[in-house]
Design an enzyme around this catalytic site. Structure first.
Site, mmCIF file in Angstrom:
data_model
loop_
_atom_site.group_PDB
_atom_site.id
_atom_site.type_symbol
_atom_site.label_atom_id
_atom_site.label_comp_id
_atom_site.label_asym_id
_atom_site.label_seq_id
_atom_site.Cartn_x
_atom_site.Cartn_y
_atom_site.Cartn_z
ATOM 1 C CE LYS A 11 -3.056 2.745 2.898
ATOM 2 N NZ LYS A 11 -3.983 2.806 4.036
ATOM 3 N N GLY A 14 -8.731 8.201 9.676
ATOM 4 C CA GLY A 14 -9.082 8.185 11.090
ATOM 5 C C GLY A 14 -10.168 9.166 11.489
ATOM 6 C CB ALA A 51 -8.760 6.724 4.520
ATOM 7 N N GLY A 52 -11.471 6.773 6.299
ATOM 8 C CA GLY A 52 -12.569 7.674 6.643
ATOM 9 C C GLY A 52 -13.881 6.999 6.988
ATOM 10 C CG ASN A 98 -6.534 0.489 11.128
ATOM 11 O OD1 ASN A 98 -5.335 0.514 10.895
ATOM 12 N ND2 ASN A 98 -6.957 0.134 12.331
ATOM 13 C CB SER A 99 -9.913 4.527 12.551
ATOM 14 O OG SER A 99 -8.608 4.904 12.230
#
Lengths: 66, 260
Positions: free
Chosen positions: B102, B163, B189-190, B211-212
């Site tokens: 990545k 995040g 992301a997001g 992830n987050s």
């Protein structure tokens, strides 16, 4: 010999091999990648590689990341 | 739908799960491992950092090695430019033995927006060097197409800032990327809620990277499962074919022959 390991001065008292340095630092060889003076040293070359006094060594491992 | 139809290919490798997991921010390795298992993912990202003899527990190699059928995708986070990203990718490949990378280059810590120019340069070089390259990019259809031409295996436009939990704020641009893309489009992301993952899949994304939203959830393991269901639902809906939209009401019951 004196090395700079991950940004800090380190006095290496072993035989200058990768295995000796990693043991000294408590790092697991299988979990570790290495650069010396900015160049990647492949693990297949670790057996024959020797550090020189003054080398800048980066020891890297995987951590959590997205 | 059989498993063959559900699977997808990334750089010549076949996956059945369309959820990619990040391994950052988990409170401990045991929770991370349980979340990975609950998610059904087959591809997880990891970051490369200096070995810290004071914190040997940060090393993810040992816990991840216990997982079966999981491929690693090292990221290049921390790289400020293409040159640093290429070196990080080479180190990641050396350590993981995995061809997946990545590419993420975000020099500004306040917004972590990807540097499109450096990302393009790194992705092109790494693709030529045999990596399976997944660049994390701004949701820009022109850039996405150039990265496809440069040999990337997929493109990963951001839904919103890393995040942030801002959701799919770039949905319109992601639609444009999907429309023209011949390689998988993965929202990265997001995302905050499984419904957003479902929406990304309904739009035609091949997968989502989370992830987050999982790691920072009240119950990360339960949220990992919820995201797996969201991705599955959205994909199934996409395959089923959403009905056309209309500005006017369209009756579901006949308007004639009512009892008088």
């Amino acid at each position: 010999m004196f090395l700079t390991v991950n940004g800090e001065k380190h006095e290496h008292s072993g035989d200058g091999t990768v295995a000796a340095l990693l043991t000294e630092l408590g790092a697991t060889p299988d979990h570790t990648a290495l650069t010396v003076n900015g160049e990647l040293v492949f693990s297949r070359h670790w057996k024959t590689f020797k550090f020189n006094d003054g080398d800048t060594v980066e020891i890297l491992t995987f951590v959590g990341g997205g | 739908m059989n498993d063959e139809q559900k699977s997808w290919r990334l750089g010549g490798h076949e996956f059945s799960s369309r959820l990619i997991l990040g391994t950052g921010k988990f409170s401990d390795a045991a929770t991370m491992i349980k979340a990975i298992e609950a998610s059904g993912t087959e591809l997880v990202t990891v970051a490369l950092r200096r070995f810290n003899r004071e914190k040997p527990g940060d090393d993810l190699c040992a816990p991840l090695a216990k997982l079966k059928n999981i491929r690693l995708m090292p990221n290049t986070s921390g790289a400020m430019n293409a040159k640093e990203a290429v070196r990080a990718a080479q180190l990641g490949r050396e350590l993981s033995g995995s061809p997946f990378v990545k590419v993420e280059i975000h020099p500004n810590p306040h917004h972590l927006m990807p540097d499109a120019i450096e990302t393009y340069l790194a992705a092109k070089e790494l693709a030529a060097d045999g990596f399976i390259v997944l660049p994390y990019i701004p949701a820009d259809p022109v850039l996405a197409k150039k990265l496809e031409d440069a040999g990337c295996a997929a493109v990963m436009p951001l839904g919103s800032a890393i995040g942030s939990g801002g959701g799919l704020s770039t949905a319109d641009m992601i639609r444009l990327i999907i429309r023209d893309s011949n390689i998988p489009v993965i929202v990265d992301a997001g995302l905050r809620a499984p419904s957003e993952a479902a929406r990304a899949m309904e739009m035609g994304c091949a997968a989502v990277l989370v992830n987050s939203a999982i790691a920072a959830a009240g119950d990360p393991v339960a949220m990992a499962r919820a995201f797996a269901l969201g991705v599955e639902t959205g994909y199934a809906a996409r395959q089923a074919g959403l009905m056309p939209k209309s500005d006017m009401a369209v009756t579901t019951s006949p308007l004639t022959s009512f009892l008088r």
